[in-house]
Scaffold this active site. Structure first.
Site, short mmCIF file in Angstrom:
data_model
loop_
_atom_site.label_atom_id
_atom_site.label_comp_id
_atom_site.label_asym_id
_atom_site.label_seq_id
_atom_site.Cartn_x
_atom_site.Cartn_y
_atom_site.Cartn_z
N ASP B 37 9.75 8.19 27.02
CA ASP B 37 9.13 8.98 25.95
C ASP B 37 7.63 8.71 25.91
OD1 ASP B 37 8.98 10.68 23.84
OD2 ASP B 37 10.12 9.45 22.43
N CYS B 79 7.46 16.43 23.49
CA CYS B 79 8.83 15.92 23.58
C CYS B 79 9.86 17.05 23.54
CB CYS B 79 9.11 14.96 22.43
SG CYS B 79 8.05 13.51 22.45
N HIS B 134 16.00 15.14 19.82
CA HIS B 134 14.79 15.94 19.56
C HIS B 134 14.90 17.40 20.00
CE1 HIS B 134 10.22 15.32 18.70
NE2 HIS B 134 10.84 16.06 17.82
#
Lengths: 487, 487
Positions: B37, B79, B134
């Site tokens: 990430d 993301c 996400h």
């Protein structure tokens, strides 16, 4: 840097001590030292560029794989200063060479300096210089008067002077200035005169590295079988602007003349390495490949964009930032120096005392030496380098102090603006508001965050390192640096 | 890029065709896909950082050495968009996911999207998701409703939400907003409900990757001996801010919490790789390690400096520059994919069709697919990748067109100024003066020189690529992107 690097380098150490003691050299090793001109940390395959940047560098990459690749190799921020540091083992400011020599400046290498070549001569080596010198044109400064048996052609100044002739013609300069157009010269014996060979103009700029490589190959072939070891210093001209290359390299890269020039540098380096191999002396020869300083990104010519890259670092040739003084460096000595990569700190000044130790020569004891003997580290007898700091000067001004991962600046570097934006040697150096700027180069590779507030403690080692240097200057005052701006 | 890369990759090709045909797989390979990430191109040892940056990454480096390391791996600039591209094989804008999901935004992964997990299910795989999702919290969007047999804990949103609670307390926010503090949840069977596990707060932020690694190791140990192959997707949370790490990683790096977090990511990755090895299924398992987008350099918190680096590239998470969309990626398949390094272009969208081909699954034919099957290239059956371009979107705006080495921008990205200088996702996107900006990423890795003048010809491929995309949108209109700024 020490603590975490320990395990990494320790493996190297274990591997090497055995290797070192098991081998014996029949004679002193030959040394071939190749110095690239303005090659940046982000220009070569072994450093994460090459093919990725549209200009593969397979020969330098292979040398890196066979040798010890230095990822924290530090230099001085310009051609003359860095070469002075390499040749004398001292900060260039001590020999009055802390500014780039241009036509008209007075700085020149003095007879009383002890050069790397003189160190090799003291142990009976055959020595030769080929290519760019840039340490002054006075008689006392010339290679054949500074320990080299011969200067198998080269030039005094800097390669951008090949642009002077065309610019003078275009701008209708008075004829009297044409004497400032540079010459290719040579000196065929120690102490002898330099003889003109031809003009160093834009036409010949394309061929100069071809001829350096040819001369080096001839030299290697001639002396490979001799009982006398040799020290051969090659002052490559690439990728210093202007970057037109030999015809066989035109269009080889995907990024134009800069990339072609880097690929020619790589190819010429490959020719020299092949000659060592074919002559059967690869195992008896230490090969050192360095750049003199960071890249040029800023173009000072109307026709060329300089596509050099300092990789992750900020800065370029001529300023005092990391990208200007951290560049590529590697050393290969089969069977003695274990192949690998190290992030231990080594500076260009260290080669004189290190090579002196390896060949059993003395170093001068009557003057301050800034270079540190790194032979024990390189030969795997200790896990760490002996260096934790480096000072950087431009002219007579201390402009940066490196201590471990900390970059501390008594001045502030910036690009110009208001005109076409330019940095590096065309940039600006200003005063700070009275405090040194402090950056952590590991945490902040582009030096964007002055972290002086939580690191005010660093002022103590900063002042201590400066104080130690100042004490040496009190006993051995520096000559005046060349002055181009302070009148 | 093709021409000069050819020789390099061709050697790979020769080596591999033999290898590919000589081997037969007893069953379909397992696939472990690990997604870091906000890990930058300049953060990992294999990409020239690691130890040099004060944060060694030996496990990821070893994986890179054993696999094919991608130096031109392109993603989407955030993301959610990047994960949508990976999960659907399509530009995120096609699923309405071209903006980062925050609490309050409406974008969410729709049931009608065909996910990577559903592709694996179509071939009888066991599938599991662990960690950060996400891609939306609506029921239809949840992992266990999108092809994963289980979601062995994770969270819907983004790790900076762990800061909300403390900030709400400090700033005396009304209590009603506390429902927006994130939760750790899990779903133990496909189609089942998500169950709360605990708050995802700053305390637990330190342990989440430890628990992802443990869950992955358990999963591997449980299913290693099964005849049914598995697809295991790990959504690591590091080094996304805030970066406090598990206690055993405190102080491991030399650059503070960011470095500690990168080293924890490396260590946790090592735990998963060790489990594969110890379970004896290393040779039967494809391991893919990617980052979702570029690093964060800009801090949006009062307590943390984000020390990510995009290496030589300009840009960071959230803008459309190279540093935002070019990051690390590697793939290991022992005996099938030859270890090495390639600069061929691969995008995150390519994994769905590529893996589908490898396991013999179909891909959706009733919608535009932007991912390209790269299996022939990866398996050494052809020397080049099948990709030459990539479009980049932010929200409903096309912000960049990549064609070969050319970066073309219909918008202009810059850092803010006048406030504390910030870039990336906190930066600015402005209009150009009516022409696209054009940069050559090989020649000018920091995108500092708009070379549109001599490259006006690129407007033709630029408009052609945009036109091809627009034609697909005419037939298959995009849903509306989430809107946070245009009212």
């Amino acid at each position: 840097m020490r603590t975490n690097a320990m395990k990494f380098v320790f493996a190297l150490f274990i591997g090497l001590s055995a290797m070192g003691s098991a081998l014996a050299q029949s004679k002193q090793p030959n040394v071939v030292l190749m110095l690239a001109d303005n090659l940046g940390y982000g220009d070569v395959g072994a450093y994460g560029a090459g093919e990725i940047r549209g200009m593969p560098t397979p020969h330098i990459d292979q040398l890196a794989a066979e040798g010890l690749r230095l990822t924290q190799f530090l230099v001085e921020p310009g051609c003359t200063p860095s070469r002075a540091g390499l040749m004398t083992g001292r900060y260039s400011i001590r020999s009055g060479l802390s500014k780039i020599i241009l036509r008209g400046t007075t700085n020149t290498l003095k007879a009383e300096e002890v050069t790397l070549a003189e160190v090799f001569k003291s142990r009976g080596y055959r020595t030769a210089y080929m290519g760019k010198w840039h340490l002054g044109s006075d008689e006392e400064s010339q290679p054949q008067n500074q320990g080299f048996d011969e200067w198998r052609f080269g030039f005094f100044g800097t390669t951008e002077a090949t642009l002077y002739g065309e610019s003078m013609a275009r701008t209708k300069a008075p004829e009297k200035w044409q004497a400032l157009i540079p010459q290719i010269i040579e000196a065929d014996h120690a102490g002898g005169p330099v003889k003109p060979v031809r003009a160093y103009d834009l036409e010949y700029r394309r061929f100069v590295d071809r001829d350096i490589a040819n001369a080096a190959v001839n030299y290697i072939n001639t002396h490979a079988g001799s009982d006398t070891p040799f020290f051969l210093f090659l002052g490559w001209t690439r990728p210093h602007y202007p970057n037109d290359s030999a015809p066989e390299y035109h269009g080889k890269s995907r990024i134009g003349s800069y990339g072609d020039s880097v690929m020619e540098l790589d190819g010429r380096t490959g020719e020299v390495l092949a000659a060592l191999s074919e002559a059967g002396i690869e195992d008896d020869t230490i090969v050192i490949f360095l750049s003199d300083n960071g890249p040029t990104k800023t173009s000072g010519t109307v026709s060329e964009i300089n596509n050099g890259s300092a990789g992750p670092w900020r800065g370029e040739l001529g300023d005092g930032l990391e990208g200007s003084i951290r560049t590529i460096g590697m050393i290969r000595w089969p069977g003695r120096i274990a192949p690998g990569v190290t992030n231990e700190m080594i500076s260009i000044h260290d080669f004189l005392p290190t090579l002196a130790n390896i060949i059993g020569a003395d170093t001068p004891s009557n003057r301050p030496m800034d270079g540190i003997d790194q032979s024990a580290f390189l030969l795997g007898q200790q896990p760490n380098s002996n260096r934790e700091h480096l000072l950087t000067f431009i002219g007579d001004r201390l402009v940066a102090v490196r201590y471990r991962q900390w970059r501390m600046y008594p001045v502030s570097f910036s690009s110009t603006d208001g005109t076409a934006t330019t940095g590096g040697y065309l940039g600006r150096m200003g005063e700070t508001a009275g405090l040194p700027e402090i950056y952590n180069i590991e945490a902040d590779p582009r030096e964007e965050r002055n972290v002086g507030a939580e690191n005010g403690w660093l002022v103590v080692p900063y002042l201590q390192l400066i104080g130690e240097y100042m004490a040496t200057v009190q006993d051995h005052p520096n000559p005046k640096a060349a002055n181009l701006t302070d009148f």
